[in-house]
Design an enzyme around this catalytic site. Structure first.
Site, PDB file in Angstrom:
ATOM      1  N   HIS A 139      -5.735 -11.111  24.542  1.00  0.00           N
ATOM      2  CA  HIS A 139      -6.048 -10.776  23.218  1.00  0.00           C
ATOM      3  C   HIS A 139      -5.230 -11.785  22.498  1.00  0.00           C
ATOM      4  O   HIS A 139      -4.194 -12.487  22.563  1.00  0.00           O
ATOM      5  CB  HIS A 139      -5.459  -9.310  22.835  1.00  0.00           C
ATOM      6  CG  HIS A 139      -4.036  -9.065  23.076  1.00  0.00           C
ATOM      7  ND1 HIS A 139      -3.153  -9.111  22.005  1.00  0.00           N
ATOM      8  CD2 HIS A 139      -3.519  -8.657  24.033  1.00  0.00           C
ATOM      9  CE1 HIS A 139      -1.940  -8.618  22.352  1.00  0.00           C
ATOM     10  NE2 HIS A 139      -1.981  -8.427  23.369  1.00  0.00           N
ATOM     11  N   ASP A 181       2.782 -12.702  23.551  1.00  0.00           N
ATOM     12  CA  ASP A 181       2.114 -11.624  23.718  1.00  0.00           C
ATOM     13  C   ASP A 181       0.992 -11.372  22.592  1.00  0.00           C
ATOM     14  O   ASP A 181       1.140 -10.954  21.459  1.00  0.00           O
ATOM     15  CB  ASP A 181       2.945 -10.421  23.549  1.00  0.00           C
ATOM     16  CG  ASP A 181       2.170  -8.908  23.609  1.00  0.00           C
ATOM     17  OD1 ASP A 181       1.153  -8.863  24.048  1.00  0.00           O
ATOM     18  OD2 ASP A 181       2.729  -7.947  23.314  1.00  0.00           O
ATOM     19  N   GLU A 222      -6.190  -5.566  20.343  1.00  0.00           N
ATOM     20  CA  GLU A 222      -5.447  -4.953  21.215  1.00  0.00           C
ATOM     21  C   GLU A 222      -4.226  -4.240  20.951  1.00  0.00           C
ATOM     22  O   GLU A 222      -3.643  -2.943  21.399  1.00  0.00           O
ATOM     23  CB  GLU A 222      -4.967  -6.150  22.393  1.00  0.00           C
ATOM     24  CG  GLU A 222      -4.600  -5.278  23.622  1.00  0.00           C
ATOM     25  CD  GLU A 222      -3.058  -5.141  23.625  1.00  0.00           C
ATOM     26  OE1 GLU A 222      -2.559  -4.410  24.692  1.00  0.00           O
ATOM     27  OE2 GLU A 222      -2.289  -5.611  22.646  1.00  0.00           O
ATOM     28  N   GLU A 223      -3.528  -4.739  19.954  1.00  0.00           N
ATOM     29  CA  GLU A 223      -2.231  -4.114  19.511  1.00  0.00           C
ATOM     30  C   GLU A 223      -2.134  -2.990  18.931  1.00  0.00           C
ATOM     31  O   GLU A 223      -1.173  -2.130  18.640  1.00  0.00           O
ATOM     32  CB  GLU A 223      -1.429  -5.551  18.508  1.00  0.00           C
ATOM     33  CG  GLU A 223      -1.120  -6.634  19.304  1.00  0.00           C
ATOM     34  CD  GLU A 223       0.191  -6.254  20.335  1.00  0.00           C
ATOM     35  OE1 GLU A 223       0.634  -5.144  20.530  1.00  0.00           O
ATOM     36  OE2 GLU A 223       0.635  -7.298  20.800  1.00  0.00           O
ATOM     37  N   ASP A 260      -1.973 -10.056  30.423  1.00  0.00           N
ATOM     38  CA  ASP A 260      -1.082  -9.525  29.196  1.00  0.00           C
ATOM     39  C   ASP A 260       0.271  -9.833  29.885  1.00  0.00           C
ATOM     40  O   ASP A 260       0.628  -9.916  30.924  1.00  0.00           O
ATOM     41  CB  ASP A 260      -1.368  -8.161  28.849  1.00  0.00           C
ATOM     42  CG  ASP A 260      -1.225  -7.990  27.205  1.00  0.00           C
ATOM     43  OD1 ASP A 260      -0.132  -8.891  26.839  1.00  0.00           O
ATOM     44  OD2 ASP A 260      -1.594  -7.049  26.759  1.00  0.00           O
ATOM     45  N   HIS A 265       7.638  -7.922  21.826  1.00  0.00           N
ATOM     46  CA  HIS A 265       7.618  -7.508  20.446  1.00  0.00           C
ATOM     47  C   HIS A 265       8.962  -7.908  19.600  1.00  0.00           C
ATOM     48  O   HIS A 265       9.104  -7.050  18.656  1.00  0.00           O
ATOM     49  CB  HIS A 265       7.325  -5.794  20.470  1.00  0.00           C
ATOM     50  CG  HIS A 265       5.906  -5.643  20.907  1.00  0.00           C
ATOM     51  ND1 HIS A 265       5.383  -4.364  20.571  1.00  0.00           N
ATOM     52  CD2 HIS A 265       5.134  -6.351  21.409  1.00  0.00           C
ATOM     53  CE1 HIS A 265       3.928  -4.375  21.121  1.00  0.00           C
ATOM     54  NE2 HIS A 265       3.856  -5.540  21.555  1.00  0.00           N
TER      55      HIS A 265
END
Length: 345
Positions: free
Chosen positions: A71, A188, A222-223, A242, A322
């Site tokens: 993603h 990510d 996706e997030e 991922d 993150h």
């Protein structure tokens, strides 16, 4: 045939992706880069209704289609409200800690096409002014964006064209060190997207084909949980690519390819996971098998969406997910090598 992805191509594309803002829901610009790369390499691309990309790689045999998914959407925020003193209240896009974005530079993207810069701060940002500055809770209602324009009131901000619902992207600040580390926000999952394009570039340059048809799914939600909730009906196997998490009770390092055996959606397919482990051993790639209980993937979304597939999960090891993330070139390139070996087997 030994497949060797082009590291220079992968890392150059990764830097370009990292430098392009793409919070979930605001991904048109980065999807245009995806389209251009697919066109340059000569692979057909189509769009799903949500704006995600499906890139086709023809195989030697028909009757089975494998999906490789990554993603391009990232964490970010939106304007929740404009304050009376000319700052912006925010609402999160994706799951992250407020303290991970404190003091971060950002961009505000208006629906009129203008872009303004700013800084995300606590509403009590100065030790010289606020006695509770160290204990003041970092939560959405206590964070604001200071805009780099001469604004002192809500009306001043509205005159700029900034409004509720405008997207806010966090500056990635991507750096590639001489030792091969890549430190940046949004690895990510842009590192995995670059790894997939490394596979495509290798297939075109070295003129090899996968055993079966392959579809690369580049998702853009996706997030927020539904990136690959829909996938084409002909897909029977899916590998989500991922980032691999690093930390307490985990084996993965930034130089490793992570192979996830189970995440919050449950165990991944036993045979696919075992095959990936065996190929990593054969290729002598540094890898780790881990369990990620606070994690979900595009494959999780596809399974929950009712897709009749087997699924697995791999990706480069990424530290401080993150937040201000870091991986290594070796992990990104080796992820591409492992995937190429899997679809060739």
């Amino acid at each position: 045939m030994k497949i060797q992805p082009n590291e220079e191509y992968i890392i150059s594309l990764l830097k370009k992706l990292l430098d392009t803002p793409s919070p979930s829901g605001y991904t048109r610009s980065i999807m245009e880069i995806v389209r251009e790369e697919a066109d340059n390499l000569g692979f057909p691309l189509e769009w799903n209704a949500k704006g995600g990309a499906i890139i086709s790689l023809k195989g030697e045999n028909t009757g089975n289609t494998i999906a490789l998914s990554a993603h391009v959407d990232t964490l970010g925020a939106m304007v929740r409200s404009v304050t009376s003193h000319g700052t912006l209240r925010i609402t999160s896009v994706g799951g992250f800690m407020m303290n991970s974005i404190e003091n971060e530079y950002c961009q505000i993207h208006t629906r009129g096409g203008k872009v303004y810069t700013g800084t995300i701060l606590s509403a009590h940002p100065s030790v010289h002014v606020y006695a509770d500055v160290r204990t003041f809770e970092r939560k959405e209602s206590n964070m604001e964006v200071r805009i780099d324009e001469m604004v002192e009131t809500k009306e001043d901000v509205l005159k700029l064209g900034i409004a509720v619902g405008d997207f806010i992207s966090f500056d990635a600040r991507a750096v590639i060190t001489p030792s091969g580390y890549i430190k940046s926000r949004h690895l990510d999952d842009k590192a995995s997207v670059a790894a997939l394009f490394g596979l495509l570039e290798s297939s075109r340059r070295e003129a090899w084909m996968p055993k079966y048809d392959v579809k690369l799914l580049i998702s853009n939600y996706e997030e927020v949980g539904h990136g690959a909730s829909y996938i084409p009906a002909d897909i029977r196997e899916m590998i989500a690519i991922d980032m691999g998490a690093i930390g307490d009770d985990l084996s993965c390092k930034e130089t490793d390819v992570s192979i996830c055996a189970k995440d919050s959606s449950g165990p991944y397919d036993y045979d696919m996971t075992s095959r990936l482990i065996e190929l990593a051993k054969q290729l002598e790639l540094p890898y780790a098998v881990d369990i990620y209980p606070q994690y979900g993937s595009d494959a999780s979304a596809a399974l929950k969406g009712g897709s009749n597939i087997r699924a697995a999960l791999v990706g480069p090891g990424v530290h401080a997910s993150h937040a201000m993330e870091r991986t290594h070139k070796q992990a990104v390139v080796n992820t591409s090598r492992l995937l190429a070996a899997y679809i060739r087997a």
